[in-house]
Design a protein around this motif. Structure first.
Motif, PDB file in Angstrom:
ATOM      1  N   ASN A  80      35.604  44.467  50.487  1.00  0.00           N
ATOM      2  CA  ASN A  80      35.182  44.488  51.904  1.00  0.00           C
ATOM      3  C   ASN A  80      34.691  45.865  52.329  1.00  0.00           C
ATOM      4  O   ASN A  80      34.967  46.310  53.448  1.00  0.00           O
ATOM      5  CB  ASN A  80      36.343  44.032  52.812  1.00  0.00           C
ATOM      6  N   HIS A 114      36.954  34.081  64.707  1.00  0.00           N
ATOM      7  CA  HIS A 114      36.183  33.007  64.087  1.00  0.00           C
ATOM      8  C   HIS A 114      36.963  31.700  63.995  1.00  0.00           C
ATOM      9  O   HIS A 114      36.356  30.644  63.801  1.00  0.00           O
ATOM     10  CB  HIS A 114      35.749  33.400  62.673  1.00  0.00           C
ATOM     11  N   LYS A 143      33.592  33.715  54.671  1.00  0.00           N
ATOM     12  CA  LYS A 143      33.486  34.897  55.541  1.00  0.00           C
ATOM     13  C   LYS A 143      32.060  35.049  56.052  1.00  0.00           C
ATOM     14  O   LYS A 143      31.835  35.282  57.244  1.00  0.00           O
ATOM     15  CB  LYS A 143      33.909  36.152  54.773  1.00  0.00           C
ATOM     16  N   GLY A 168      32.631  43.791  57.110  1.00  0.00           N
ATOM     17  CA  GLY A 168      31.962  42.504  57.253  1.00  0.00           C
ATOM     18  C   GLY A 168      32.375  41.760  58.502  1.00  0.00           C
ATOM     19  O   GLY A 168      31.770  40.755  58.859  1.00  0.00           O
ATOM     20  N   MET A 169      33.441  42.242  59.175  1.00  0.00           N
ATOM     21  CA  MET A 169      33.934  41.539  60.369  1.00  0.00           C
ATOM     22  C   MET A 169      34.111  42.485  61.553  1.00  0.00           C
ATOM     23  O   MET A 169      33.605  42.227  62.635  1.00  0.00           O
ATOM     24  CB  MET A 169      35.283  40.893  60.043  1.00  0.00           C
ATOM     25  N   LEU A 227      31.310  46.941  52.665  1.00  0.00           N
ATOM     26  CA  LEU A 227      29.876  46.641  52.579  1.00  0.00           C
ATOM     27  C   LEU A 227      29.025  47.900  52.676  1.00  0.00           C
ATOM     28  O   LEU A 227      27.961  47.975  52.062  1.00  0.00           O
ATOM     29  CB  LEU A 227      29.470  45.634  53.665  1.00  0.00           C
ATOM     30  N   PRO A 248      43.246  39.913  54.311  1.00  0.00           N
ATOM     31  CA  PRO A 248      41.804  39.994  54.104  1.00  0.00           C
ATOM     32  C   PRO A 248      41.083  38.674  54.364  1.00  0.00           C
ATOM     33  O   PRO A 248      39.860  38.647  54.381  1.00  0.00           O
ATOM     34  CB  PRO A 248      41.667  40.344  52.626  1.00  0.00           C
ATOM     35  N   PHE A 275      31.732  42.739  48.329  1.00  0.00           N
ATOM     36  CA  PHE A 275      32.231  41.393  48.588  1.00  0.00           C
ATOM     37  C   PHE A 275      33.695  41.174  48.220  1.00  0.00           C
ATOM     38  O   PHE A 275      34.274  40.177  48.615  1.00  0.00           O
ATOM     39  CB  PHE A 275      31.357  40.365  47.865  1.00  0.00           C
ATOM     40  N   ARG A 309      30.724  52.376  57.816  1.00  0.00           N
ATOM     41  CA  ARG A 309      31.924  51.789  57.228  1.00  0.00           C
ATOM     42  C   ARG A 309      32.067  50.424  57.896  1.00  0.00           C
ATOM     43  O   ARG A 309      32.154  50.336  59.126  1.00  0.00           O
ATOM     44  CB  ARG A 309      33.163  52.653  57.496  1.00  0.00           C
ATOM     45  N   GLY A 313      22.609  38.154  50.977  1.00  0.00           N
ATOM     46  CA  GLY A 313      23.981  37.702  50.783  1.00  0.00           C
ATOM     47  C   GLY A 313      24.784  37.833  52.056  1.00  0.00           C
ATOM     48  O   GLY A 313      25.660  37.039  52.351  1.00  0.00           O
ATOM     49  N   CYS A 314      24.475  38.824  52.892  1.00  0.00           N
ATOM     50  CA  CYS A 314      25.193  39.000  54.136  1.00  0.00           C
ATOM     51  C   CYS A 314      24.788  37.991  55.177  1.00  0.00           C
ATOM     52  O   CYS A 314      25.487  37.767  56.141  1.00  0.00           O
ATOM     53  CB  CYS A 314      24.934  40.402  54.708  1.00  0.00           C
ATOM     54  N   ASP A 345      30.945  34.541  59.905  1.00  0.00           N
ATOM     55  CA  ASP A 345      30.354  35.722  60.519  1.00  0.00           C
ATOM     56  C   ASP A 345      29.008  35.413  61.165  1.00  0.00           C
ATOM     57  O   ASP A 345      28.585  36.074  62.105  1.00  0.00           O
ATOM     58  CB  ASP A 345      30.191  36.809  59.449  1.00  0.00           C
ATOM     59  N   ALA A 379      41.931  37.933  58.897  1.00  0.00           N
ATOM     60  CA  ALA A 379      40.723  38.694  59.245  1.00  0.00           C
ATOM     61  C   ALA A 379      39.777  37.821  60.064  1.00  0.00           C
ATOM     62  O   ALA A 379      39.150  38.288  61.020  1.00  0.00           O
ATOM     63  CB  ALA A 379      40.023  39.192  57.981  1.00  0.00           C
ATOM     64  N   TYR A 380      39.681  36.531  59.688  1.00  0.00           N
ATOM     65  CA  TYR A 380      38.826  35.625  60.467  1.00  0.00           C
ATOM     66  C   TYR A 380      39.384  35.503  61.886  1.00  0.00           C
ATOM     67  O   TYR A 380      38.639  35.432  62.868  1.00  0.00           O
ATOM     68  CB  TYR A 380      38.767  34.221  59.844  1.00  0.00           C
ATOM     69  N   GLN A 413      43.198  55.130  58.982  1.00  0.00           N
ATOM     70  CA  GLN A 413      42.044  55.748  59.654  1.00  0.00           C
ATOM     71  C   GLN A 413      41.672  54.987  60.918  1.00  0.00           C
ATOM     72  O   GLN A 413      41.745  53.787  60.958  1.00  0.00           O
ATOM     73  CB  GLN A 413      40.840  55.763  58.691  1.00  0.00           C
ATOM     74  N   LYS A 419      34.177  34.643  49.657  1.00  0.00           N
ATOM     75  CA  LYS A 419      32.907  35.284  49.998  1.00  0.00           C
ATOM     76  C   LYS A 419      32.102  34.415  50.948  1.00  0.00           C
ATOM     77  O   LYS A 419      31.621  34.866  51.986  1.00  0.00           O
ATOM     78  CB  LYS A 419      32.108  35.539  48.712  1.00  0.00           C
ATOM     79  N   ALA A 441      38.666  38.516  63.982  1.00  0.00           N
ATOM     80  CA  ALA A 441      37.248  38.557  64.363  1.00  0.00           C
ATOM     81  C   ALA A 441      36.889  37.414  65.306  1.00  0.00           C
ATOM     82  O   ALA A 441      35.740  37.304  65.732  1.00  0.00           O
ATOM     83  CB  ALA A 441      36.373  38.485  63.110  1.00  0.00           C
TER      84      ALA A 441
END
Lengths: 455, 303
Positions: free
Chosen positions: B270, A137, A108, B52-53, B272, A127, B267, B49, A26-27, A112, A131-132, A455, A105, A135
């Motif tokens: 996020n 993209h 992304k 996915g990106m 993973l 999200p 999924f 952690r 799936g990834c 990726d 997020a794209y 974090q 899903k 990254a």
């Protein structure tokens, strides 16, 4: 190796195969889009005029992924895309439609892995398209927006809406808006001498009157979770100051689900449940059931999003109206869940970026905006002269969008908190939690999410 | 002596040994690429952690500590899987066995037609099954409540998928509807291997139908029965489609199972790395169950 040990190892490998293959495959999976339906005669009638023609030097297929669950909307886009292709000799637009979860899903994963479509109309926000962007993209559209005049043709705050988190650069361009409000049975209201309320007190009186007259006021589908959550979020927008909702949406500290506005919204919703204002088995009813209950005339109203316009107009045998939820607290700014819908993005990996930008430019143009309007949608495009509404419902929705300020699906950046929110609301509706306890449960998850983001 | 002889034989084979490994090398290579390597990646992912990106952050066993020590939803999901397991090894297995014995041993006309009908749910896609049962359970538009109201049992009509106490059993019934046909077919094949002479002998000894079943049928199909039980149990741990499509784990986590929880974490949230940890734990649970089950079966057979 002993026979028993070999058997254990073999069993280990066989048992892990499905789990490992599903999750890891799936990834790395290549996306497999579903084909969009072919345009029908009805779509032909609403298709936009010819876009500006340019010539591609060799045959090109432009891959476009479109987020929608509405067959009517998909057919419209198929028609518009075909027109773009006709105006660009040698260019074929391959439109693939995806539902909300599938798009989020699949896109992304595709981006990726450096693949995916040339253009996508995808979910906006932290999200998703942002997020794209983080990254790397998707391409930045700020300069393109200025060159092509999108910031003149569309309200600046509509384009900037989803960009606040990054402080300015534009990566996605919306072209229509949605909101969540109250759909109502106009024929029933006329029969009972009722009219859309202007104040919260009028609204409460209207609901009570409907119940007294033997009608179920609201259709809700809590089994799917999110339709019932929309009831809660819509109420939060009329009980809570706008800045708090905005801070919550951007996962900023300082706002809590245990604050007065949220507890008040939960208390109102719980009160509706206790008084029997919702359909009898709303906890087991799906989103489709909710829509059917309303369009069948089994309930007088439903609180839902304006992406239902297409469906409600087609499937109701009565006139459908719409009004924005009145403010509970008249001192707060009047907001609703009015948001620019999804956004057009261009993939960094597209081999036809210029063509992809031309396609987005076409979608941001007046001709497409007119086609959207004619289909019952509310485009963000600033018409010099507002077109004539195609239906009373569209006029109602348009007027509602003009009355209220923008709002937020405030758990979109916190999917896990959103699920806990839905579960808490379901438990509250089932009588297992008080509104205060439900909000405390959600706040516990919210605090954890805030800690994670820091974090 | 035999070990020495065996090792001499092995040494004597020499090049034949090498050629044996060469024969399995292509399959082993494919297996490594499509299973062993993804498995290694999965184990690594379970220790990071990652959304996915963004870059992965190595966390060691932190995901496992959080999962096992402070995640009540994980334990709730596991509880539901175990409840499903108890049902899966009894209900569809029991129904399948009953139907197999009935179809094999009763003088019923049209047995082939009945076998086909009972097996039909197996050939449907799980997505189709889920959509059908979601509609059946719809409180206002579904067939179940409509039938109950029609026959005067309106008081039994419920929001099947909206009540926490009913939702999981409702899903399980949908699952059993699919599975019993498979169990029936396996048992039918096994029953055909039983020599009729055993039943004749039992009848001569005065055994009734139930006694024939207990003393002749059950011992003879012990192998297929334990296989069906094991496969049903593994299926109970891995259940995903029905839950995902019909309830998504709701209402209020009442039907959440580990595979759907794994999907949500990987999924939708996020997370993973955390989702991978759920996958690893699920796989280990299935493995442990299978090992224990097979060992117990071996001991019972030896006894």
């Amino acid at each position: 190796m002993k026979r028993g040990g070999l058997a254990v190892v073999t069993l280990l490998l066989v048992l892990f195969l499905p789990i490992a293959s599903v999750l890891v495959a799936g990834c790395a999976a290549q996306p497999t889009p579903t084909a969009a339906p072919q345009p029908t005669a009805a779509t032909e009638a609403t298709q936009a005029p010819e876009p500006t023609a340019t010539t591609a030097p060799e045959p090109v297929t432009l891959q476009v992924w479109y987020l929608s669950g509405s067959p009517e909307e998909i057919q419209l886009l198929e028609g518009l895309s075909a027109k773009f292709g006709e105006a660009h000799p040698g260019v074929k637009v391959e439109l693939s439609a995806y539902g909300y979860d599938d798009m989020n899903k699949t896109l992304k994963l595709a981006l990726d892995s450096g693949t995916g479509p040339d253009v996508a109309y995808c979910s906006p926000g932290g999200p998703f398209h942002l997020a794209y962007a983080k990254a790397g993209h998707i391409i930045e559209l700020t300069d393109i927006m200025k060159e092509r005049g999108w910031d003149q043709k569309h309200p600046a705050d509509a384009i900037a809406y989803w960009q606040k988190e990054l402080g300015g650069p534009i990566y996605g361009a919306p072209y229509d808006v949605t909101t969540v409000g109250v759909y109502y049975n106009k024929d029933l209201f006329s029969e009972l001498g009722l009219k859309p309320p202007e104040t919260w007190e009028e609204f409460e009186k209207l609901i009570a009157t409907l119940k007294e007259k033997g009608h179920t006021p609201f259709a809700a589908g809590a089994q799917d979770g999110w339709p019932f959550d929309h009831y809660f979020m819509a109420l939060v927008h009329v009980t809570t100051p706008a800045n708090k909702i905005e801070d919550l949406n951007y996962v900023k500290p300082g706002v809590k689900f245990t604050d007065d506005g949220f507890v008040q919204a939960a208390t109102i919703l719980n009160g509706w449940v206790q008084k029997g204002y919702l359909n009898e088995n709303f906890l087991a009813a799906s989103a489709d059931d909710q829509a059917k209950l309303f369009t069948n005339g089994q309930t007088a109203m439903t609180i839902a999003g304006t992406w239902n316009n297409f469906t409600f107009v087609k499937q109701s045998s009565f006139k459908v109206g719409f009004f924005a939820l009145p403010r509970v607290d008249p001192n707060i700014e009047w907001r609703s869940m009015l948001t620019p819908n999804n956004v057009w993005v261009v993939s960094k990996y597209s081999k036809h970026q210029d063509l992809a930008i031309d396609y987005v430019d076409y979608m941001m143009g007046e001709d497409v905006a007119k086609a959207l309007w004619d289909s019952g949608d509310i485009p963000t495009f600033k018409f010099a002269t507002p077109p004539k509404p195609t239906s009373d419902l569209q006029l109602d929705v348009y007027q509602a969008t003009q009355k209220t300020g923008v709002g937020y699906y405030f758990n979109v950046n916190m999917a896990e908190v959103g699920d806990i929110e839905i579960a808490a609301l379901q438990k509250m509706a089932a009588g297992k939690l008080t509104p205060q306890e439900a909000m405390a449960t959600i706040e516990e998850a919210h605090v954890k999410k805030l800690a994670e983001t820091q974090q | 002596m035999s070990a020495i002889v065996r090792s001499e034989e092995v040494r004597a084979r020499g090049p034949e040994n090498v050629s044996a490994y060469l024969y399995i090398a292509p399959a082993l290579a494919l297996y490594s690429v499509f299973f062993l390597w993804p498995l290694a990646q999965l184990i690594y992912l379970s220790m990071v952690r990652w959304d996915g990106m963004a870059p992965k952050v190595f966390m060691g066993l932190q995901n496992y500590r959080e999962l096992l020590a402070s995640d009540p939803r994980f334990w709730l999901s596991l509880q539901h899987n175990l409840q499903w397991l108890v049902g899966a090894v009894s209900v569809p297995t029991g129904i399948g066995l009953f139907l197999a014995v009935f179809l094999a041993r009763s003088p019923l006309y049209g047995r082939l037609a009945f076998r086909t009908i009972f097996f039909l749910p197996q050939v449907l896609s799980s997505v189709v099954v889920a959509i059908i049962w979601r509609w059946i359970y719809s409180p206002d538009f579904g067939a179940l409540n409509a039938i109950l109201r029609q026959v005067g049992l309106a008081s039994l009509a419920r929001g099947w998928l909206g009540e926490e106490s009913l939702a999981l059993p409702a899903l399980f019934i949908a699952s059993s509807w699919v599975l019993y046909g498979f169990c029936m077919v396996v048992f039918l094949a096994a029953l055909q291997g039983i020599d009729e002479a055993y039943y004749d002998a039992a009848k001569v000894d005065g055994a009734n139908a139930l006694q024939q079943f207990w003393y002749v049928t059950l011992p003879a199909i012990r192998g297929p029965l334990s296989t069906v039980i094991l496969l049903s149990a593994i299926g109970a741990f891995q259940v995903f489609d029905l839950v995902f499509i019909i309830t998504r784990g709701g209402p209020a986590w009442a039907t959440m199972v580990l595979s759907v929880y794994m999907y949500d974490n990987a999924f939708r949230y996020n997370k993973l790395g955390y989702g991978s940890a759920v996958a690893i734990v699920l796989g280990v649970l299935i493995l442990l169950f299978s090992i224990v089950f097979l060992r117990v079966r071996e001991r019972l057979e030896a006894a």
